[in-house]
Design a protein around this motif. Structure first.
Motif, mmCIF file in Angstrom:
data_model
loop_
_atom_site.group_PDB
_atom_site.id
_atom_site.type_symbol
_atom_site.label_atom_id
_atom_site.label_comp_id
_atom_site.label_asym_id
_atom_site.label_seq_id
_atom_site.Cartn_x
_atom_site.Cartn_y
_atom_site.Cartn_z
ATOM 1 N N ARG A 175 62.042 27.385 54.976
ATOM 2 C CA ARG A 175 61.061 27.522 53.907
ATOM 3 C C ARG A 175 61.139 28.899 53.274
ATOM 4 N NH1 ARG A 175 56.232 25.675 57.007
ATOM 5 N NH2 ARG A 175 55.604 27.821 56.700
ATOM 6 N N ALA A 176 60.820 28.955 51.971
ATOM 7 C CA ALA A 176 60.891 30.214 51.222
ATOM 8 C C ALA A 176 59.962 31.266 51.813
ATOM 9 C CB ALA A 176 60.549 29.963 49.754
ATOM 10 N N ASP A 177 58.774 30.837 52.313
ATOM 11 C CA ASP A 177 57.839 31.824 52.855
ATOM 12 C C ASP A 177 58.374 32.437 54.152
ATOM 13 O OD1 ASP A 177 57.529 29.423 54.205
ATOM 14 O OD2 ASP A 177 55.362 29.621 54.450
ATOM 15 N N ILE A 178 59.031 31.632 54.994
ATOM 16 C CA ILE A 178 59.600 32.163 56.233
ATOM 17 C C ILE A 178 60.702 33.167 55.916
ATOM 18 C CG2 ILE A 178 60.823 31.595 58.375
ATOM 19 C CD1 ILE A 178 57.979 30.567 58.322
ATOM 20 N N PHE A 179 61.528 32.824 54.934
ATOM 21 C CA PHE A 179 62.598 33.738 54.523
ATOM 22 C C PHE A 179 62.002 35.043 53.990
ATOM 23 C CE2 PHE A 179 65.844 35.387 51.614
ATOM 24 C CZ PHE A 179 66.956 35.368 52.449
ATOM 25 N N SER A 180 60.917 34.910 53.226
ATOM 26 C CA SER A 180 60.238 36.090 52.666
ATOM 27 C C SER A 180 59.666 36.954 53.786
ATOM 28 C CB SER A 180 59.119 35.649 51.715
ATOM 29 O OG SER A 180 58.496 36.767 51.125
ATOM 30 N N PHE A 181 59.021 36.323 54.798
ATOM 31 C CA PHE A 181 58.488 37.074 55.938
ATOM 32 C C PHE A 181 59.598 37.865 56.614
ATOM 33 C CE2 PHE A 181 55.368 33.306 56.807
ATOM 34 C CZ PHE A 181 54.633 33.650 55.688
ATOM 35 N N ALA A 182 60.737 37.191 56.803
ATOM 36 C CA ALA A 182 61.864 37.815 57.502
ATOM 37 C C ALA A 182 62.389 39.025 56.736
ATOM 38 C CB ALA A 182 62.976 36.792 57.730
ATOM 39 N N ARG A 183 62.461 38.914 55.408
ATOM 40 C CA ARG A 183 62.948 40.045 54.598
ATOM 41 C C ARG A 183 62.011 41.243 54.703
ATOM 42 N NH1 ARG A 183 66.903 39.875 50.961
ATOM 43 N NH2 ARG A 183 67.061 41.959 51.813
ATOM 44 N N VAL A 184 60.705 40.982 54.657
ATOM 45 C CA VAL A 184 59.713 42.063 54.784
ATOM 46 C C VAL A 184 59.790 42.687 56.179
ATOM 47 C CG1 VAL A 184 57.237 42.547 54.917
ATOM 48 C CG2 VAL A 184 58.133 41.148 53.038
ATOM 49 N N PHE A 209 64.049 41.440 45.760
ATOM 50 C CA PHE A 209 63.751 40.066 46.181
ATOM 51 C C PHE A 209 62.292 39.719 45.893
ATOM 52 C CE2 PHE A 209 61.932 37.461 49.639
ATOM 53 C CZ PHE A 209 62.583 36.261 49.396
ATOM 54 N N LEU A 210 61.369 40.603 46.279
ATOM 55 C CA LEU A 210 59.948 40.353 46.047
ATOM 56 C C LEU A 210 59.602 40.446 44.563
ATOM 57 C CD1 LEU A 210 58.276 42.305 49.014
ATOM 58 C CD2 LEU A 210 58.520 39.841 48.774
ATOM 59 N N TYR A 211 60.218 41.396 43.881
ATOM 60 C CA TYR A 211 59.925 41.603 42.458
ATOM 61 C C TYR A 211 60.300 40.378 41.628
ATOM 62 C CZ TYR A 211 59.538 44.120 38.019
ATOM 63 O OH TYR A 211 59.169 44.533 36.763
ATOM 64 N N GLU A 220 52.102 40.777 49.680
ATOM 65 C CA GLU A 220 53.467 41.082 49.238
ATOM 66 C C GLU A 220 53.465 42.215 48.212
ATOM 67 O OE1 GLU A 220 55.670 36.787 49.765
ATOM 68 O OE2 GLU A 220 54.363 37.060 48.038
ATOM 69 N N SER A 221 52.436 42.246 47.347
ATOM 70 C CA SER A 221 52.308 43.350 46.387
ATOM 71 C C SER A 221 52.121 44.673 47.121
ATOM 72 C CB SER A 221 51.119 43.106 45.446
ATOM 73 O OG SER A 221 51.330 41.963 44.662
ATOM 74 N N LEU A 222 51.366 44.610 48.226
ATOM 75 C CA LEU A 222 51.151 45.807 49.037
ATOM 76 C C LEU A 222 52.468 46.280 49.642
ATOM 77 C CD1 LEU A 222 48.622 47.484 49.960
ATOM 78 C CD2 LEU A 222 48.824 46.295 52.139
ATOM 79 N N MET A 223 53.292 45.322 50.096
ATOM 80 C CA MET A 223 54.600 45.690 50.644
ATOM 81 C C MET A 223 55.495 46.292 49.568
ATOM 82 S SD MET A 223 54.764 45.422 53.853
ATOM 83 C CE MET A 223 56.505 45.820 53.938
ATOM 84 N N LEU A 224 55.426 45.752 48.352
ATOM 85 C CA LEU A 224 56.183 46.331 47.239
ATOM 86 C C LEU A 224 55.760 47.787 47.014
ATOM 87 C CD1 LEU A 224 56.465 43.698 44.339
ATOM 88 C CD2 LEU A 224 58.327 44.837 45.533
ATOM 89 N N LYS A 225 54.466 47.997 47.076
ATOM 90 C CA LYS A 225 53.917 49.347 46.890
ATOM 91 C C LYS A 225 54.421 50.278 47.993
ATOM 92 C CE LYS A 225 49.391 51.583 46.304
ATOM 93 N NZ LYS A 225 47.922 51.332 46.272
ATOM 94 N N PHE A 226 54.393 49.773 49.221
ATOM 95 C CA PHE A 226 54.860 50.550 50.375
ATOM 96 C C PHE A 226 56.342 50.907 50.231
ATOM 97 C CE2 PHE A 226 57.144 50.093 54.479
ATOM 98 C CZ PHE A 226 56.718 51.263 55.096
ATOM 99 N N ILE A 227 57.156 49.891 49.930
ATOM 100 C CA ILE A 227 58.601 50.106 49.821
ATOM 101 C C ILE A 227 58.918 51.060 48.669
ATOM 102 C CG2 ILE A 227 60.828 48.994 49.340
ATOM 103 C CD1 ILE A 227 59.643 46.450 50.706
#
Length: 289
Positions: A175-184, A209-211, A220-227
Motif C-alpha cells: 500500500r502507498a501509505d506503508i511505502f510512505s511510512f517506510a520512506r519517512v 517524494f512527499l512533496y 507528513e507536512s510536519l515531516m517535510l518541515k523537519f526535513i
C-alpha cells in the motif's frame, strides 16, 4: 444467528468509520463471541471467521485492552490445532502473520521493546518458512514492525535493513501509505546512523517524494518541515530550538484520531524528546506512555 452476525458486522464497520472505538470494541467482541459459540460454523467459514478475529484483536489494541489482546492472540495462534478440518497452509500463513503482527504491536504499544525484540527470531523463522507465499502487504507490515523494534533498541543497522526490504520491494501490492511510512522512517534511521552524506541524499529524495503527493496529512507536512529545516541548518543550537517547537506541533497533531498512525505508528514526539533531552528513544517512549 446469521442475521445477528450481520447486525454486529454493520455496527462495527459504522463505529470504525465514525471513530468511536469503544463501541467498535463492544460490537467486534459480540460478533467474535457469537462465532466462538459455534465451532462447526468456524470450521466451515474460516475465510469469514479470521477477519472477525483480527478485527477484534485490533479493537483491543486500539482501546488498549492489553491483557485481553494477549489472551486472544494466543487463541488465534491455536486455530490450526483446534480446527483440524480447516488447517490449510493458507490458514497457517494468515494465523502466523496476524498473530505475530498483533503481538509485536502489543509490546511496542506497551513500550516493552525487550519482549518485542525477543519475538523477532520467531517472526523471522516464520517469514523464512512462508516467505514466497506471504502477501506482500502482510510481509511489509512485519518488516516495518521488526525495523521499529530494532530502531527502539538502538540497532540502526538492522532497522535500516528491515525498512529497505519494503522500500526496495518490486511488488505493487504494498500500500502507498506503508511505502510512505517506510520512506519517512528511513530518514529517522539514517539521522541516527549519522552518515551525513547519505542522510542528505535520503532527505532530498524523501522530501521530493512527499512533496509530489497530491494530498499531505498534517503529520507528513510536519515531516517535510523537519526535513527541509535539517537540510538547511547546520547549527546545533538552532536545531535544538527548532526541535522543541516541532515537538509542540507534533504533540498537537498526535491528538487528532485521523492523524494518529499516519507516520506508521512512529512515536515522533518521543523521538523528538530523545533528541532534545539526549536520552534513549525507548526511555522517552516509556516516560510518555
Amino acid at each position: 444467528t446469521e442475521a445477528k452476525r450481520l447486525h454486529f458486522y454493520i455496527l462495527y464497520v459504522y463505529y470504525y468509520l465514525v471513530v468511536d472505538y469503544e463501541k467498535l470494541y463492544v460490537n467486534c467482541k459480540k460478533l467474535y463471541q457469537l462465532y466462538n459459540k459455534t465451532p462447526l460454523v468456524i470450521e466451515n467459514e474460516m475465510i469469514r471467521y479470521l477477519p472477525v478475529a483480527y478485527n477484534f484483536l485490533l479493537s483491543c489494541l486500539i482501546t488498549k485492552r492489553h491483557k485481553e489482546l494477549y489472551e486472544n492472540i494466543q487463541n488465534v495462534r491455536d486455530i490450526p490445532r483446534k480446527f483440524k478440518g480447516a488447517n490449510t497452509e493458507w490458514v497457517q500463513i494468515k494465523v502466523f502473520v496476524k498473530s505475530f503482527e498483533f503481538e509485536l504491536s502489543l509490546y511496542t504499544d506497551q513500550g516493552d521493546f525487550e519482549s518485542a525484540f525477543n519475538l523477532i527470531p520467531s517472526v523471522e523463522k516464520g517469514i523464512k518458512k512462508y516467505k514466497t507465499k506471504i502477501p506482500a502487504l502482510d510481509l511489509s507490515h512485519l518488516y516495518y514492525q521488526i525495523g521499529y523494534v530494532y530502531f527502539a533498541k538502538g540497532d540502526y543497522k538492522n532497522a535500516h535493513r528491515s525498512i529497505l526490504k519494503i522500500i526496495q520491494s518490486s511488488s505493487f501490492d504494498i500500500r502507498a501509505d506503508i511505502f510512505s511510512f517506510a520512506r519517512v522512517f528511513e530518514v529517522l534511521i539514517e539521522y541516527e546512523i549519522g552518515n551525513e552524506m547519505q542522510l542528505e541524499s535520503t532527505m532530498n529524495s524523501v522530501y521530493q517524494f512527499l512533496y509530489r503527493k497530491k494530498r499531505l496529512y498534517r503529520s507528513e507536512s510536519l515531516m517535510l518541515k523537519f526535513i527541509g529545516f535539517m537540510l538547511k541548518s547546520k547549527s546545533d543550537k538552532i536545531q535544538h530550538r527548532f526541535l522543541k517547537q516541532l515537538r509542540i506541533e507534533a504533540e498537537e497533531i498526535q491528538k487528532d484520531p485521523f492523524e494518529k498512525g499516519i507516520l506508521g505508528n512512529i512515536d515522533f514526539v518521543s523521538w523528538l524528546d530523545s533528541k532534545i533531552e539526549k536520552k534513549p528513544f525507548h526511555e522517552m517512549v516509556n516516560r510518555n506512555r
